[in-house]
Design a protein around this motif. Structure first.
Motif, mmCIF file in Angstrom:
data_model
loop_
_atom_site.group_PDB
_atom_site.id
_atom_site.type_symbol
_atom_site.label_atom_id
_atom_site.label_comp_id
_atom_site.label_asym_id
_atom_site.label_seq_id
_atom_site.Cartn_x
_atom_site.Cartn_y
_atom_site.Cartn_z
ATOM 1 N N UNK A 400 0.841 -1.196 0.000
ATOM 2 C CA UNK A 400 0.000 0.000 0.000
ATOM 3 C C UNK A 400 0.875 1.245 0.000
ATOM 4 N N UNK A 401 0.297 2.342 -0.449
ATOM 5 C CA UNK A 401 1.075 3.578 -0.537
ATOM 6 C C UNK A 401 1.552 4.024 0.837
ATOM 7 N N UNK A 402 0.694 3.930 1.850
ATOM 8 C CA UNK A 402 1.098 4.376 3.184
ATOM 9 C C UNK A 402 2.184 3.482 3.770
ATOM 10 N N UNK A 403 2.150 2.189 3.467
ATOM 11 C CA UNK A 403 3.196 1.297 3.951
ATOM 12 C C UNK A 403 4.526 1.569 3.244
ATOM 13 N N UNK A 404 4.464 1.847 1.939
ATOM 14 C CA UNK A 404 5.687 2.175 1.208
ATOM 15 C C UNK A 404 6.306 3.464 1.741
ATOM 16 N N UNK A 469 3.164 9.730 -2.025
ATOM 17 C CA UNK A 469 2.494 8.562 -1.453
ATOM 18 C C UNK A 469 1.597 8.933 -0.285
ATOM 19 N N UNK A 470 1.918 10.006 0.436
ATOM 20 C CA UNK A 470 1.108 10.405 1.590
ATOM 21 C C UNK A 470 -0.239 10.989 1.180
ATOM 22 N N UNK A 471 -0.448 11.226 -0.108
ATOM 23 C CA UNK A 471 -1.706 11.800 -0.575
ATOM 24 C C UNK A 471 -2.767 10.746 -0.876
ATOM 25 N N UNK A 472 -2.412 9.479 -0.780
ATOM 26 C CA UNK A 472 -3.387 8.422 -1.074
ATOM 27 C C UNK A 472 -4.103 8.028 0.217
ATOM 28 N N UNK A 473 -5.414 8.269 0.301
ATOM 29 C CA UNK A 473 -6.148 7.918 1.523
ATOM 30 C C UNK A 473 -6.549 6.452 1.532
ATOM 31 N N UNK A 474 -6.710 5.907 2.730
ATOM 32 C CA UNK A 474 -7.114 4.515 2.900
ATOM 33 C C UNK A 474 -8.243 4.432 3.928
ATOM 34 N N UNK A 475 -9.047 3.399 3.769
ATOM 35 C CA UNK A 475 -10.042 3.070 4.779
ATOM 36 C C UNK A 475 -9.865 1.621 5.199
ATOM 37 N N UNK A 577 -5.851 7.303 6.651
ATOM 38 C CA UNK A 577 -6.449 6.044 7.059
ATOM 39 C C UNK A 577 -7.635 6.297 7.969
ATOM 40 N N UNK A 578 -8.777 5.727 7.651
ATOM 41 C CA UNK A 578 -9.959 5.784 8.493
ATOM 42 C C UNK A 578 -10.603 4.407 8.475
ATOM 43 N N UNK A 579 -11.700 4.266 9.171
ATOM 44 C CA UNK A 579 -12.321 2.963 9.305
ATOM 45 C C UNK A 579 -13.753 3.006 8.823
ATOM 46 N N UNK A 632 -10.618 7.053 -3.437
ATOM 47 C CA UNK A 632 -10.275 8.085 -4.421
ATOM 48 C C UNK A 632 -10.928 9.403 -4.035
ATOM 49 N N UNK A 633 -10.174 10.472 -4.137
ATOM 50 C CA UNK A 633 -10.703 11.831 -4.055
ATOM 51 C C UNK A 633 -9.899 12.692 -5.033
ATOM 52 N N UNK A 634 -10.256 13.954 -5.208
ATOM 53 C CA UNK A 634 -9.517 14.783 -6.190
ATOM 54 C C UNK A 634 -8.017 14.830 -5.932
ATOM 55 N N UNK A 635 -7.627 14.849 -4.663
ATOM 56 C CA UNK A 635 -6.199 14.916 -4.361
ATOM 57 C C UNK A 635 -5.490 13.625 -4.765
ATOM 58 N N UNK A 636 -6.109 12.477 -4.509
ATOM 59 C CA UNK A 636 -5.467 11.221 -4.876
ATOM 60 C C UNK A 636 -5.412 11.046 -6.388
ATOM 61 N N UNK A 637 -6.412 11.609 -7.125
ATOM 62 C CA UNK A 637 -6.337 11.574 -8.585
ATOM 63 C C UNK A 637 -5.127 12.338 -9.094
#
Length: 865
Positions: A400-404, A469-475, A577-579, A632-637
């Motif tokens: 994942x981007x956050x892990x990298x 990589x920090x711009x990619x959000x995760x849930x 990262x959120x849940x 996905x959001x505008x920033x991650x695009x």
């Protein structure tokens, strides 16, 4: 046979090395001629001797971190590349690193323990059920379904490694869940809702499939039986279906029109309608498009299940991303499943990987000249959790981007995801391989602290990569396998393949980002108005929140407080990262595994629930696992485009550095690649994964990003003369991808020409970003890929049937007929007419089923329930 049971050789560092059998490839024609490196702009034209006279260097050493589909794919295709223009041996030595005890793509899957009496007695148990049929099989965790229309490269990969897949009936049931009382917080389970507080409502929308031709199945909604004494339920359901059908047709027309015109990213931007000139979110599209509540109650939970995210995150999705999926998969797309499960996928992809390290966590990357385990020089060094150092020429992160980002920063997450537990383990596997059912399986584990770009110094070698990589959000989501049928509608006749539930108090159009920004904008306008009244002119209000304050308010509205700010003022997700599964404002999807795996039988319903909004009975739980899913959001695009450009620049710098070393007249023949002054250690680190490609982060992105990184390494290493398809077998992915690769190279050159021409003519810059290109051409590429596949299949069939002259003649006639039909169906009007005929046939069956069931009989035999 499982990879874990195949012959292995333990290493001294605790890893497991898989033995690779040698095989012989037939020699064929490659797309690229021996002069291709010159076309790529190498130094071939700058030195006197031709490239073929340059001594071939030793094998490239490539490390792949992570063994999900992206890691397995890139390791598989790199391990298949031959050097010396394809005439020599394999040119890359690949080592795969996995932190778990088995390959990541199949790590959470499990075999089902048979409950029959015979199997129980054989295992030494006395809890067998004499009335239970014998079952055997595996449950893929999470569910690995796909639509071929959206996954052309995944389909090509599966076909190349001989993976069989089958379609399933797109049956669906949507219903509400009501809770009698609010959950009482417990010390060990703060957000659970007990089963006795749960009421499952009757489906407000259900559907069944109707087969109208050999290759076409249409899904239509179910109507309740008509009662003369109480016609209201029937009338209300019929009105709701009318609204859903009306809005569904509207959405199809809009999405297909914008897709065929290549203007997907322009949806909602037209100010003459309701646009604001920027990327429109899904919430804006639904609200401003005046889509009905009935349609939203069906559409939003459905796509929240596809994207595996909460309603808040779903509403932040750019509308073009969701509508492109609609345009490509609907109305005739059918869900596909791998017939034998993903274990076969992992086994076939890992066969030719030279070395696999299990239970090995990569902690940091450093630059050094000599590694500890040998005299070979290497430009980049991997350091694992045991302190072992290994040298490589390239490193590919398939995590994942956050892990990298965490690994590149040399930091550790505060608390990783809990290991999955299983109550019925596979035969021969040690119980210690799995976790135990603990509190974290009922509650959300502590969210790991993500890397903030502000905490990384700008002179850090991987600063640019970490920033992107920090711009990619995760849930974070939970997937539970169980046998608790209380997750399904009360009436078994209403059970469908996919059963989607939401809480009655859920807000499907919730979007904290929209609410907070609207509130701040209103405050700013009010402050400006007050200042205009007091001093007669307008100035910027001093109290207007700065970027980090805005992000903190967004996080507070979303229920998160990480303390990490985002560098972008309107990112919409400063906490990556959120849940989803514990927010209870998400869709809960329960998949009946028996419907897609016949080996599971019918006596016991084996269920898999994603994002459970209440917990199953403990005695019914088979396994539980946590996952993180990119959203996905505008920033991650924008981050996808930035990551693509970053790796393109890396390729150019490496190519220039390696070409310069080739032009040296006395270059040592056996010296490996080494970093040049014009390139750095960061230029040898690449990224693949579902997040690294436009569109919804799904398996398709894993495959395509892997192919792109393969091509970049080939281009950046001209001295190794790697060829992707010269010696590849006809059935390999490299050979099947050859026509598509030629198209990608042609399109890249055309984009460069257009960009240069635009600059010379002083015109507006043409958007050649990866996202813009994807939304303009991806659907066309899918159609072209299918046509190429059909042509290849026809050619293969003709070759196989040459011995039987009569059969060949029949196949030839059939081929001419299909070609003629294909030319007719290229006309859009013919396609529309054909679609209408199929719908008429399906509606006839639908009405017949409705009349049969209204009379009190079972009409499911006429439909594929």
């Amino acid at each position: 046979m499982s990879l874990l049971n195949s012959p292995t050789v333990p290493s001294t560092d605790g890893s497991i090395h898989t033995n690779t059998a040698s095989y012989k490839h037939p020699v064929g024609d490659d797309l690229l001629s021996p002069t291709e490196p010159h076309q790529h702009g190498t130094a071939n034209s700058h030195h006197s001797h031709p490239l073929t006279e340059i001594p071939l260097k030793q094998k490239l050493r490539v490390a792949v971190v992570g063994s999900g589909l992206a890691g397995l794919t890139v390791a598989h295709i790199l391990s298949s590349l031959h050097s010396d223009n394809g005439q020599g041996g394999v040119g890359i030595e690949v080592e795969l690193f996995e932190k778990a005890h088995k390959l990541g793509m199949d790590a959470a899957s499990l075999s089902v323990t048979c409950p029959c009496q015979k199997c129980a007695l054989a295992a030494g148990r006395d809890d067998g059920d004499p009335n239970h049929e014998h079952v055997e099989g595996r449950m893929d965790v999470p569910m690995r379904s796909f639509f071929p229309e959206y996954y052309p490269n995944l389909v090509r990969l599966y076909r190349s490694i001989d993976i069989k897949f089958h379609d399933a009936d797109n049956t669906l049931a949507c219903f509400d869940v009501t809770f009698d009382s609010k959950p009482v917080p417990l010390a060990s389970d703060p957000v659970s809702r007990l089963n006795h507080d749960v009421n499952i409502g009757a489906p407000y929308l259900s559907s069944r499939s109707y087969k109208v031709s050999k290759d076409h199945t249409i899904t239509l909604p179910d109507l309740p039986p008509l009662s003369v004494f109480n016609p209201y339920p029937f009338g209300r359901r019929l009105l709701g279906y009318y609204r859903i059908a009306r809005d569904y047709v509207r959405m199809l027309m809009v999405s297909k029109e914008f897709m065929t015109e290549g203007r997907m990213m322009e949806i909602g931007k037209d100010r003459s309608e309701w646009g604001n000139g920027r990327q429109a979110s899904l919430r804006e599209f639904l609200v401003n498009g005046r889509y009905s509540h009935d349609f939203a109650a069906f559409f939003v939970p459905l796509f929240a299940c596809v994207c595996t995210c909460s309603f808040e995150r779903m509403m932040e999705y750019p509308a073009c991303v969701v509508l492109e999926y609609v345009a490509r998969c609907m109305p005739f797309g059918r869900m596909q499943f791998v017939s034998s499960g993903v274990r076969e996928v992992t086994e076939n992809l890992s066969k030719n990987i030279s070395k696999i390290h299990y239970n090995t966590m990569i902690e940091k990357i450093i630059e050094a000249d000599v590694v500890a385990d040998g005299d070979k020089k290497a430009p980049i060094i991997l350091v694992d959790s045991n302190g072992v150092r290994r040298g490589f020429d390239h490193v590919i992160f398939a995590t994942q981007a956050n892990q990298a980002a965490t690994t590149l920063a040399g930091q550790k997450a505060s608390k990783p995801l809990p290991r999955p537990y299983v109550t019925s383990r596979e035969e021969g596997e040690d119980e210690s391989n799995f976790g135990r059912m603990e509190e974290h399986d009922r509650t959300d584990p502590e969210t790991p602290r993500d890397i903030s770009p502000e905490s990384i110094l700008k002179n850090h070698p991987f600063y640019n990569q970490i920033k992107i990589l920090s711009k990619f959000p995760y849930e974070r989501t939970q997937v539970v396998c169980h046998t608790d049928t209380s997750f399904l509608p009360k009436d078994p006749s209403a059970w469908r393949l996919l059963n989607i539930a939401k809480a009655t108090d859920a807000d499907i159009l919730a979007s904290p980002f929209d609410r907070v920004t609207a509130e701040l904008k209103q405050q700013e306008q009010e402050q400006e108005k007050e200042q205009q009244q007091s001093i007669g002119f307008s100035i910027r209000p001093f109290f207007f929140p700065k970027s980090n304050e805005l992000n903190q308010r967004i996080n507070k509205a979303m229920g998160h407080d990480s303390g990490i700010s985002s560098p972008e003022p309107h990112s919409g997700s400063s906490t990556p990262t959120s849940t989803a599964s514990q927010s209870h404002n998400s869709a809960m999807a329960t998949h009946i595994m028996n419907n897609t795996a016949q080996s599971l039988g019918t006596t016991t319903k084996f269920l898999q629930t994603t994002n459970p909004i209440f917990q199953p009975r403990p005695d019914t739980v088979i396994s539980s696992a946590w996952f993180e899913r990119a959203v996905v959001n505008p920033e991650s695009m924008k981050a996808v485009d930035e990551l693509y450009q970053q790796m393109e620049k890396q390729t150019d710098r490496l190519l220039a550095a390696n070409s310069a070393s080739l032009s040296a007249p006395f270059s040592p023949p056996s010296s490996p690649s080494s970093p040049s002054s014009s390139s750095s250690i960061s230029d040898r680190v690449w990224f693949v994964g579902s997040y690294a490609y436009p569109g919804i982060p799904l398996l398709e992105g894993c495959v395509v990003s892997a192919v792109q990184v393969m091509e970049r390494i080939i281009e950046a290493e001209p001295s190794h003369r790697l060829a992707p398809s010269v010696t590849a077998p006809k059935e390999s992915f490299l050979k099947r991808d050859a026509p598509m690769r030629e198209r990608r190279l042609r399109r890249k050159k055309e984009a460069t020409v257009k960009e240069n021409k635009s600059m010379e003519d002083d015109k507006e810059d043409i958007d050649n970003s990866i996202s813009a290109t994807y939304f303009r051409t991806a659907w066309k590429d899918t159609l072209e890929d299918e046509r190429i596949w059909e042509e290849q299949e026809k050619a293969r069939q003709v070759q196989e049937e040459e011995a039987a002259e009569e059969e060949t003649r029949i196949q030839s006639k059939k081929g001419h007929f299909l070609s003629a039909v294909g030319s007719w169906t290229n006309n859009v009007y013919v396609e529309v007419a054909f679609m209408l005929l199929l719908y008429i046939a399906a509606i006839v069956q639908w009405l017949m089923v409705f009349m049969i069931e209204s009379a009190g009989f079972d009409g499911s035999r006429w439909a594929l329930a």
